[in-house]
Write an enzyme that holds these catalytic residues in place. Structure first.
Site, PDB file in Angstrom:
ATOM      1  N   GLY A 187       0.839  -1.201   0.000  1.00 41.70           N
ATOM      2  CA  GLY A 187       0.000   0.000   0.000  1.00 41.70           C
ATOM      3  C   GLY A 187       0.871   1.247   0.000  1.00 41.70           C
ATOM      4  O   GLY A 187       0.590   2.232   0.686  1.00 41.70           O
TER       5      GLY A 187
ATOM      6  N   ARG B  20      -1.689  -0.893  -7.864  1.00 47.39           N
ATOM      7  CA  ARG B  20      -1.418  -0.326  -9.193  1.00 47.39           C
ATOM      8  C   ARG B  20       0.038   0.123  -9.302  1.00 47.39           C
ATOM      9  O   ARG B  20       0.633   0.511  -8.287  1.00 47.39           O
ATOM     10  CB  ARG B  20      -2.306   0.901  -9.440  1.00 47.39           C
ATOM     11  CG  ARG B  20      -3.659   0.539 -10.038  1.00 47.39           C
ATOM     12  CD  ARG B  20      -4.542   1.758 -10.153  1.00 47.39           C
ATOM     13  NE  ARG B  20      -5.063   2.155  -8.854  1.00 47.39           N
ATOM     14  CZ  ARG B  20      -6.114   1.575  -8.252  1.00 47.39           C
ATOM     15  NH1 ARG B  20      -6.764   0.591  -8.837  1.00 47.39           N
ATOM     16  NH2 ARG B  20      -6.517   1.976  -7.060  1.00 47.39           N
TER      17      ARG B  20
ATOM     18  N   ASN C 250      -1.409  -7.413  -4.942  1.00 49.15           N
ATOM     19  CA  ASN C 250      -2.701  -7.388  -4.254  1.00 49.15           C
ATOM     20  C   ASN C 250      -2.545  -8.229  -2.985  1.00 49.15           C
ATOM     21  O   ASN C 250      -2.295  -9.424  -3.062  1.00 49.15           O
ATOM     22  CB  ASN C 250      -3.771  -7.984  -5.179  1.00 49.15           C
ATOM     23  CG  ASN C 250      -5.136  -8.013  -4.510  1.00 49.15           C
ATOM     24  OD1 ASN C 250      -5.273  -7.747  -3.309  1.00 49.15           O
ATOM     25  ND2 ASN C 250      -6.155  -8.335  -5.298  1.00 49.15           N
TER      26      ASN C 250
ATOM     27  N   TYR D 155     -14.945   0.060   8.868  1.00 52.27           N
ATOM     28  CA  TYR D 155     -13.509   0.342   9.022  1.00 52.27           C
ATOM     29  C   TYR D 155     -13.105   0.162  10.488  1.00 52.27           C
ATOM     30  O   TYR D 155     -12.119  -0.502  10.802  1.00 52.27           O
ATOM     31  CB  TYR D 155     -13.244   1.772   8.554  1.00 52.27           C
ATOM     32  CG  TYR D 155     -11.831   2.247   8.755  1.00 52.27           C
ATOM     33  CD1 TYR D 155     -10.791   1.771   7.973  1.00 52.27           C
ATOM     34  CD2 TYR D 155     -11.536   3.204   9.732  1.00 52.27           C
ATOM     35  CE1 TYR D 155      -9.497   2.224   8.153  1.00 52.27           C
ATOM     36  CE2 TYR D 155     -10.246   3.665   9.915  1.00 52.27           C
ATOM     37  CZ  TYR D 155      -9.228   3.171   9.128  1.00 52.27           C
ATOM     38  OH  TYR D 155      -7.948   3.617   9.307  1.00 52.27           O
TER      39      TYR D 155
HETATM   40  N1  SER Z   1      -8.166   8.921   9.279  1.00 57.91           N
HETATM   41  C1  SER Z   1      -8.951   7.757   9.105  1.00 57.91           C
HETATM   42  C2  SER Z   1     -10.282   8.070   8.542  1.00 57.91           C
HETATM   43  O1  SER Z   1     -10.718   9.193   8.669  1.00 57.91           O
HETATM   44  C3  SER Z   1      -9.155   7.088  10.425  1.00 57.91           C
HETATM   45  O2  SER Z   1      -8.094   6.295  10.726  1.00 57.91           O
HETATM   46  O3  SER Z   1     -10.891   7.211   7.996  1.00 57.91           O
END
Ligand code: SER
Length: 319
Positions: free
Chosen positions: A12, A40, A53, A142
């Site tokens: 990444g 990429r 990947n 997330y």
């Molecule tokens: N900075 C990140 C976000 O806003 C959080 O870790 O998704």
């Protein structure tokens, strides 16, 4: 310290952290010892680059073998706001990417760095000076992928002895890459718009206070954590990490010291606003300070001054 025969792999590399971490790691280990990779093709200066990947475990294992990798920085992830648009994809990338790397580390003894985030906290978490150990209950994909990831890291360390280390980054601010899909990204975007247009419409409300950090401090914390002797790393889930906290209004006031005419108004985005409302306003990082001598350098004012100089400089070179 890493043996000099072992290479470092950054997964990444084109993202906000990766772009800066690769150049710092190349200063430390030498350009040819740091393999940059991303989904990429990208131009990240001197040194090897691989299209990779992280969900492809056999490709990952081939890169690790070919370069003799001894340390992996896994930075590929989908951030909070984009994650809410693609929940299952975000879970897949954030979770299975980590599990691929941890499995490889278990098999080969590779040391791992993996970032967590303030997104592991939720609305029931104490908001001010959020402690290391507290109520979590994140509400975004997330956030709970990061929380599950923290549990996996600790598990792989305790159960298999994997040397995995992690930081819960606050919102990160840097000038080298454009903002990319997070909730804290307004604090990057605002600088670009202030310089180009003298005006910014914030997607978070005036009094939304969030913990933030300037990128040089984030990179320094990462390097310091990874260079610390293993016995000093007492927390194998992820360390709280703090820089400074501010609201959009306070950031605008700091920007006006460089551009007095700067105008801030609001175009609130409800998804991002509710994510921000569920996150802490400030973080207690005393465990990091105690265990491996962490101390940030930048304040809101010195970060703003440095962002300004660099972005104005970059802009005058590009026109
Ligand atoms: N900075 C990140 C976000 O806003 C959080 O870790 O998704």
């Amino acid at each position: 310290m890493l043996s000099s025969t072992k290479a470092v792999l950054v997964i990444g590399s084109s993202g906000q952290i990766g772009a800066e971490l690769v150049s710092r790691l190349r200063e430390i280990h030498g350009a040819d010892q740091v393999v940059a990779s991303d989904i990429r093709q990208a131009d990240l200066g001197d040194g090897p680059f691989e299209v990779l990947n992280v969900l492809d475990k056999s490709a990952l294992s081939t890169v690790v073998k070919n370069y003799g990798v001894g340390e992996i920085y896994l930075l590929a992830a989908m951030l909070s706001a984009v994650g809410e648009e693609h929940p299952l994809k975000a879970w897949d990338l954030n979770m299975n990417g980590l599990l691929n790397v941890l499995e490889l580390a278990r098999e080969t003894g590779i040391r791992v760095y993996w970032p967590s985030s303030i997104a592991v906290f939720g609305s029931n978490t104490p908001k001010e000076n959020t402690p290391q150990h507290t109520i979590m209950e994140p509400s975004t994909v997330y956030g709970f992928s990061k929380l599950a990831g923290e549990r996996w890291c600790e598990y792989y360390h305790k159960r298999y002895g994997v040397d995995v280390r992690s930081l819960r980054y606050p919102g990160l601010i840097g000038w080298k890459t454009p903002p990319g899909g997070g909730t804290t990204d307004y604090a990057v975007h605002i600088f670009h718009e202030a310089i180009e247009k003298g005006h910014y419409a914030s997607f978070l409300s005036a009094n939304t206070r969030l913990p933030m950090m300037y990128m040089p401090d984030a990179i320094e914390a990462t390097i310091r954590l990874m260079q610390a002797p293993s016995e000093q790393i007492r927390i194998r889930s992820s360390y709280n990490l703090a820089g400074f906290s501010f609201t959009p209004e306070e950031l605008a006031a700091a920007i006006r010291k460089h551009q007095p005419e700067f105008r801030l108004d609001y175009a609130i985005q409800p998804v991002r606003q509710s994510i921000a409302d569920s996150w802490p306003a400030s973080i207690d990082d005393s465990e990091a300070r105690k265990d491996w001598n962490w101390k940030p350098e930048f304040t809101l004012e010195s970060m703003t001054a440095d962002m300004w100089v660099n972005l104005v400089g970059a802009r005058s070179q590009s026109v």
